[in-house]
Design a protein around this motif. Structure first.
Motif, PDB file in Angstrom:
ATOM      1  N   LYS A  82      -0.052  -0.663   0.511  1.00 61.54           N
ATOM      2  CA  LYS A  82      -1.472  -0.577   1.230  1.00 61.54           C
ATOM      3  C   LYS A  82      -2.145  -1.654   1.364  1.00 61.54           C
ATOM      4  O   LYS A  82      -2.606  -1.947   2.524  1.00 61.54           O
ATOM      5  CB  LYS A  82      -2.349   0.648   0.575  1.00 61.54           C
ATOM      6  N   GLN A  83      -2.216  -2.673   0.229  1.00 59.47           N
ATOM      7  CA  GLN A  83      -2.867  -3.719   0.304  1.00 59.47           C
ATOM      8  C   GLN A  83      -2.302  -4.990   1.469  1.00 59.47           C
ATOM      9  O   GLN A  83      -2.851  -5.541   2.337  1.00 59.47           O
ATOM     10  CB  GLN A  83      -2.806  -4.704  -0.874  1.00 59.47           C
ATOM     11  N   ALA A 124      -1.865 -10.919   1.773  1.00 61.91           N
ATOM     12  CA  ALA A 124      -0.810 -11.907   1.731  1.00 61.91           C
ATOM     13  C   ALA A 124      -0.037 -11.713   0.480  1.00 61.91           C
ATOM     14  O   ALA A 124       1.268 -11.898   0.095  1.00 61.91           O
ATOM     15  CB  ALA A 124      -0.755 -13.123   2.143  1.00 61.91           C
ATOM     16  N   ASP A 125      -0.848 -11.860  -0.523  1.00 62.94           N
ATOM     17  CA  ASP A 125      -0.570 -12.068  -2.202  1.00 62.94           C
ATOM     18  C   ASP A 125       0.289 -10.638  -2.373  1.00 62.94           C
ATOM     19  O   ASP A 125       1.343 -10.546  -3.111  1.00 62.94           O
ATOM     20  CB  ASP A 125      -1.655 -12.227  -3.013  1.00 62.94           C
ATOM     21  N   ALA A 126      -0.171  -9.589  -1.876  1.00 61.01           N
ATOM     22  CA  ALA A 126       0.390  -8.242  -2.136  1.00 61.01           C
ATOM     23  C   ALA A 126       1.659  -8.139  -1.469  1.00 61.01           C
ATOM     24  O   ALA A 126       2.806  -7.747  -2.167  1.00 61.01           O
ATOM     25  CB  ALA A 126      -0.474  -7.136  -1.583  1.00 61.01           C
ATOM     26  N   PHE A 127       1.854  -8.828  -0.413  1.00 60.36           N
ATOM     27  CA  PHE A 127       3.145  -8.681   0.422  1.00 60.36           C
ATOM     28  C   PHE A 127       4.235  -9.767  -0.088  1.00 60.36           C
ATOM     29  O   PHE A 127       5.380  -9.156  -0.615  1.00 60.36           O
ATOM     30  CB  PHE A 127       3.022  -9.160   1.811  1.00 60.36           C
ATOM     31  N   VAL A 128       3.731 -10.913  -0.672  1.00 59.07           N
ATOM     32  CA  VAL A 128       4.621 -11.758  -1.514  1.00 59.07           C
ATOM     33  C   VAL A 128       5.044 -11.049  -2.939  1.00 59.07           C
ATOM     34  O   VAL A 128       5.982 -11.193  -3.262  1.00 59.07           O
ATOM     35  CB  VAL A 128       3.710 -12.875  -1.977  1.00 59.07           C
ATOM     36  N   ALA A 163       9.430  -8.247   8.450  1.00 57.39           N
ATOM     37  CA  ALA A 163       8.761  -7.132   7.694  1.00 57.39           C
ATOM     38  C   ALA A 163       7.239  -7.661   7.540  1.00 57.39           C
ATOM     39  O   ALA A 163       6.320  -6.774   7.818  1.00 57.39           O
ATOM     40  CB  ALA A 163       9.191  -7.152   6.175  1.00 57.39           C
ATOM     41  N   PHE A 164       6.818  -9.159   7.378  1.00 58.43           N
ATOM     42  CA  PHE A 164       5.576  -9.367   7.351  1.00 58.43           C
ATOM     43  C   PHE A 164       4.914  -9.084   8.647  1.00 58.43           C
ATOM     44  O   PHE A 164       3.605  -8.512   8.822  1.00 58.43           O
ATOM     45  CB  PHE A 164       5.505 -10.917   7.115  1.00 58.43           C
ATOM     46  N   TRP A 180      12.356   1.359   4.204  1.00 58.12           N
ATOM     47  CA  TRP A 180      11.930   0.616   5.667  1.00 58.12           C
ATOM     48  C   TRP A 180      12.685  -0.802   5.365  1.00 58.12           C
ATOM     49  O   TRP A 180      13.092  -1.327   6.448  1.00 58.12           O
ATOM     50  CB  TRP A 180      10.490   0.563   6.072  1.00 58.12           C
ATOM     51  N   LEU A 181      12.392  -1.345   4.362  1.00 59.49           N
ATOM     52  CA  LEU A 181      12.537  -2.929   4.207  1.00 59.49           C
ATOM     53  C   LEU A 181      14.169  -3.011   4.195  1.00 59.49           C
ATOM     54  O   LEU A 181      14.797  -3.706   4.865  1.00 59.49           O
ATOM     55  CB  LEU A 181      12.173  -3.525   2.880  1.00 59.49           C
ATOM     56  N   THR A 182      14.905  -2.030   3.569  1.00 60.69           N
ATOM     57  CA  THR A 182      16.350  -2.096   3.669  1.00 60.69           C
ATOM     58  C   THR A 182      16.924  -1.813   4.972  1.00 60.69           C
ATOM     59  O   THR A 182      17.992  -2.463   5.229  1.00 60.69           O
ATOM     60  CB  THR A 182      17.009  -0.874   2.664  1.00 60.69           C
TER      61      THR A 182
END
Length: 194
Positions: free
Chosen positions: A6-7, A13-17, A52-53, A68-70
């Motif tokens: 959600k973040q 960006a930190d949550a994505f990392v 993905a980003f 989704w990522l897979t």
């Protein structure tokens, strides 16, 4: 993980990392099973992370982030393999990379590449990513019963490929019913749970 998703959807960006770090090893295992080359796998993962980003805001339900990522990763792997087959067809031979991969990882990669394509995705998702049949059905857009059937047939095909590569023939200790050879199970135990 839902909180991080959600973040990330809200531009953090930190949550994505953090999400990418949590999924890095699994992404590598899937990519290496497809392309069997560490450098190509790293490039595909980088492309997957970028996509993905860029698209994370399109993810409707955070609980499906892993699925989704897979799916993105598998599509990137398939695109890469399609492109590489065209390059080979037109005379550009890809470089062969050698790595210091442990023998059992190398054996697994060779085996999974030799398995019929219709079973490969399901085996990778189940044994490498740890997905359950319902999750695989969702990722691949098929019925759960179909996934379970293909998983069983994929196991049988994997055993046949193993026996063929190990020089076994029916009647000389090879199993013809899809049962797992004890040596195969011992060497592949961390991948093969059936």
């Amino acid at each position: 993980m839902n909180r991080l998703v959600k973040q990330a959807k809200n531009g953090d960006a930190d949550a994505f990392v953090q999400l990418m770090e949590q999924n890095r090893q699994n992404m590598y295992k899937v990519a290496i099973c497809y392309v069997n080359n560490p450098e190509d796998a790293a490039d595909i993962i980088q492309d997957t992370v970028l996509t993905a980003f860029e698209k994370i805001r399109d993810l409707k339900q955070p609980r499906y982030f892993k699925t989704w990522l897979t799916r993105i990763l598998m599509n990137k792997c398939k695109d890469f393999l399609d492109k590489r087959s065209w390059e080979v067809a037109f005379g550009e031979l890809p470089e062969t990379a050698y790595s210091d991969t442990a023998l059992d990882n190398l054996l697994y990669e060779e085996l999974i590449q030799a398995v019929e394509e219709q079973y490969r995705d399901i085996l990778v998702l189940h044994y490498v990513k740890g997905f359950k049949s319902k999750e695989i059905a969702e990722v691949l857009g098929m019925k759960d019963a179909t996934v379970r059937t293909r998983l069983r047939r994929g196991r049988e095909n994997l055993c046949q490929v193993y026996e063929k590569q190990m020089g076994k023939r029916k009647g000389t200790g090879g199993s013809s019913n899809g049962a797992v050879d004890p040596m195969f199970q011992e060497r592949m135990g961390k991948y093969y749970a059936g």
